[in-house]
Motif scaffolding. Structure first.
Motif, mmCIF file in Angstrom:
data_model
loop_
_atom_site.group_PDB
_atom_site.id
_atom_site.type_symbol
_atom_site.label_atom_id
_atom_site.label_comp_id
_atom_site.label_asym_id
_atom_site.label_seq_id
_atom_site.Cartn_x
_atom_site.Cartn_y
_atom_site.Cartn_z
ATOM 1 N N ARG A 1 28.663 -29.839 -5.130
ATOM 2 C CA ARG A 1 27.952 -28.643 -4.749
ATOM 3 C C ARG A 1 27.688 -28.807 -3.959
ATOM 4 N N CYS A 2 26.569 -27.430 -3.205
ATOM 5 C CA CYS A 2 26.835 -26.930 -1.902
ATOM 6 C C CYS A 2 24.895 -26.437 -2.299
ATOM 7 N N ILE B 1 25.050 -37.402 -1.458
ATOM 8 C CA ILE B 1 24.580 -36.439 -0.843
ATOM 9 C C ILE B 1 25.306 -36.666 0.239
ATOM 10 N N LEU B 2 25.859 -35.520 0.746
ATOM 11 C CA LEU B 2 26.445 -35.626 2.151
ATOM 12 C C LEU B 2 25.291 -34.631 3.060
ATOM 13 N N LEU B 3 24.461 -34.936 3.961
ATOM 14 C CA LEU B 3 23.216 -34.070 4.154
ATOM 15 C C LEU B 3 22.923 -34.288 5.843
ATOM 16 N N ASP B 4 23.149 -32.388 6.335
ATOM 17 C CA ASP B 4 23.232 -32.018 7.324
ATOM 18 C C ASP B 4 21.467 -32.711 8.214
ATOM 19 N N ILE B 5 21.391 -32.642 9.670
ATOM 20 C CA ILE B 5 19.840 -33.558 9.773
ATOM 21 C C ILE B 5 19.030 -32.117 10.232
ATOM 22 N N LEU C 1 26.532 -33.767 -3.604
ATOM 23 C CA LEU C 1 25.347 -32.500 -2.997
ATOM 24 C C LEU C 1 25.899 -32.550 -1.282
ATOM 25 N N VAL C 2 26.349 -31.191 -0.814
ATOM 26 C CA VAL C 2 26.823 -31.455 0.364
ATOM 27 C C VAL C 2 25.431 -30.643 0.275
ATOM 28 N N VAL C 3 25.053 -30.533 1.955
ATOM 29 C CA VAL C 3 23.542 -30.087 2.590
ATOM 30 C C VAL C 3 24.055 -29.830 3.595
ATOM 31 N N ASP C 4 24.028 -27.966 4.373
ATOM 32 C CA ASP C 4 24.192 -28.044 5.581
ATOM 33 C C ASP C 4 24.114 -26.589 6.082
ATOM 34 N N LEU D 1 16.081 -29.083 -5.073
ATOM 35 C CA LEU D 1 15.909 -28.365 -6.387
ATOM 36 C C LEU D 1 17.033 -28.798 -6.998
ATOM 37 N N ALA D 2 18.111 -28.319 -6.835
ATOM 38 C CA ALA D 2 19.754 -29.232 -6.902
ATOM 39 C C ALA D 2 19.493 -30.983 -7.592
#
Length: 399
Positions: A38-39, A58-62, A14-17, A48-49
């Motif tokens: 998934r993004c 998870i790759l997570l932006d701050i 899961l990529v979050v940015d 939610l994802a």
């Protein structure tokens, strides 16, 4: 495959940015390496994802609007369904305090923007490898716990079996003591009334025979005969009960000497029947001398008793087979039908009436008990009218 394992290729990331360009670059790069990607553009969508279908990483932006990466990570770690997912932070914040905070909230790695895709791929692969190793360790630990539980169960069952065995041994000891008491009573108290019956009946015959008719004298003979047979039965029962309880310590014994003693005990029966008895050179074995003499005496005595009109021909042999001495006692007697061979070793089992052949039906049961005490087995082969061969085994070396 560039060294990526099959398990890693199946990994769901899961990529979050909040920056679309970063999302496209990362998702395309990871997808090219075989990952499922998934993004999510913000923290709420990321949570939610992750809760709907927990990813493997998870790759997570701050820096994101409304909810930053720190808070997202904190909520992930507080939820039992997502707390074990590894989180790699991606951020343009390059201060040590930012990195420390990222690790404090539960991050496992920290990549500074602008990032190189090669570095991202290596760090993703490392974390997935660590996660896979952790998963395998958990599985091994679960397997070890299962094996340990099963081993504990086996130990518990073994201890319970040992307890029951000790209980059975105690009950057997008590039973043997009761058997000893019975044997003492049988040897003394039970036989005394029979001797009295026989004695007084004989006195009646001696003193009043002139006044008694033939029927009365016949009745007297039947009384004496019945009492005598009862005495013999009691003595045979005593012998049967004492095979285990009164046995002697096993010692090396020359079977040739045993056989000579058994034949000496049977010399009257041998002479009366004109029996011819021959044998091989017999071995030395470990056993109870008294009981083994009785064993040979019973088997040879049987061969003499159950004879045909011609003189008995009896042959005793021994051969070593599979660490056991196999003894055989062969005769040319009346034989028996094969269907009766199993029952002849049972106590009180007779194939003939007392008028045909005397005895109590205990002799072969005693033989079986003696052989079993010597850790062997006994059986017979026979054909009606063509003689019988009794076989029994004794271990070559007795432990």
């Amino acid at each position: 495959m560039n060294g990526i394992s099959v398990d890693e290729l199946k990994a769901n990331i899961l990529v979050v940015d909040d920056e679309s360009i970063n999302l496209r670059l990362l998702s395309m790069t990871l997808a090219q390496k075989g990952y499922e990607v998934r993004c999510a553009k913000n923290g709420e969508l990321a949570l939610l994802a992750a809760q709907t279908n927990p990813p493997d990483l998870i790759l997570l932006d701050i820096t994101m609007p409304e909810m930053d990466g720190y808070e997202v990570c904190q909520q992930l770690k507080a939820d039992s369904t997502t707390c074990d997912i590894p989180v790699i932070f991606l951020s343009a914040l390059n201060q040590t305090l930012n990195k420390v905070k990222a690790f404090n909230v539960g991050g496992v790695d920290y990549i500074t923007k602008p990032f190189q895709v090669e570095e991202v791929l290596v760090r993703v692969k490392n974390q997935l490898s660590i996660q896979l190793l952790h998963k395998k360790l958990l599985e091994q630990n679960a397997l070890l716990q299962k094996e340990n539980y099963e081993r504990q169960q086996e130990i518990t069952e073994r201890l319970e079996a040992e307890r029951k065995l000790e209980q059975l041994a105690a009950e057997l000891k008590r039973s043997n003591q009761e058997l000893e008491t019975f044997a003492y009573v049988a040897a003394h108290d039970l036989q005394e009334p029979l001797r009295a019956v026989t004695g007084y009946t004989q006195l009646l015959v001696d003193e009043y025979k002139d006044r008694l008719d033939e029927s009365a004298l016949e009745y007297m003979d039947l009384i004496v005969d019945g009492a005598s047979r009862m005495q013999q039965l009691i003595q045979d029962l005593l012998a049967y009960s004492r095979v285990s309880s009164r046995g002697q310590e096993f010692r090396p014994i020359d079977v040739n000497d045993l056989l000579r003693q058994a034949l000496q005990n049977l010399q009257v029966a041998i002479a009366q029947s004109n029996a011819n008895i021959s044998h091989d050179t017999l071995p030395t074995i470990s056993g109870d001398k008294t009981q083994l003499v009785q064993l040979f005496q019973n088997l040879i005595g049987n061969a003499i008793k159950f004879r045909r009109e011609e003189p008995p021909q009896i042959y005793i042999a021994a051969e070593l087979k599979d660490d056991n001495w196999l003894f055989s006692v062969r005769d040319n007697g009346i034989g028996m039908k094969p269907q009766y061979l199993d029952r002849i070793f049972e106590i009180f089992k007779r194939l003939h009436t007392r008028t045909e052949f005397p005895g109590t039906g205990i002799g072969l049961a005693i033989c079986k008990k003696i052989v079993e005490r010597h850790k062997g087995r006994i059986w017979a082969e026979s054909q009606l009218g063509r003689g019988t061969t009794f076989y029994f085994t004794v271990p070559e070396y007795m432990s």
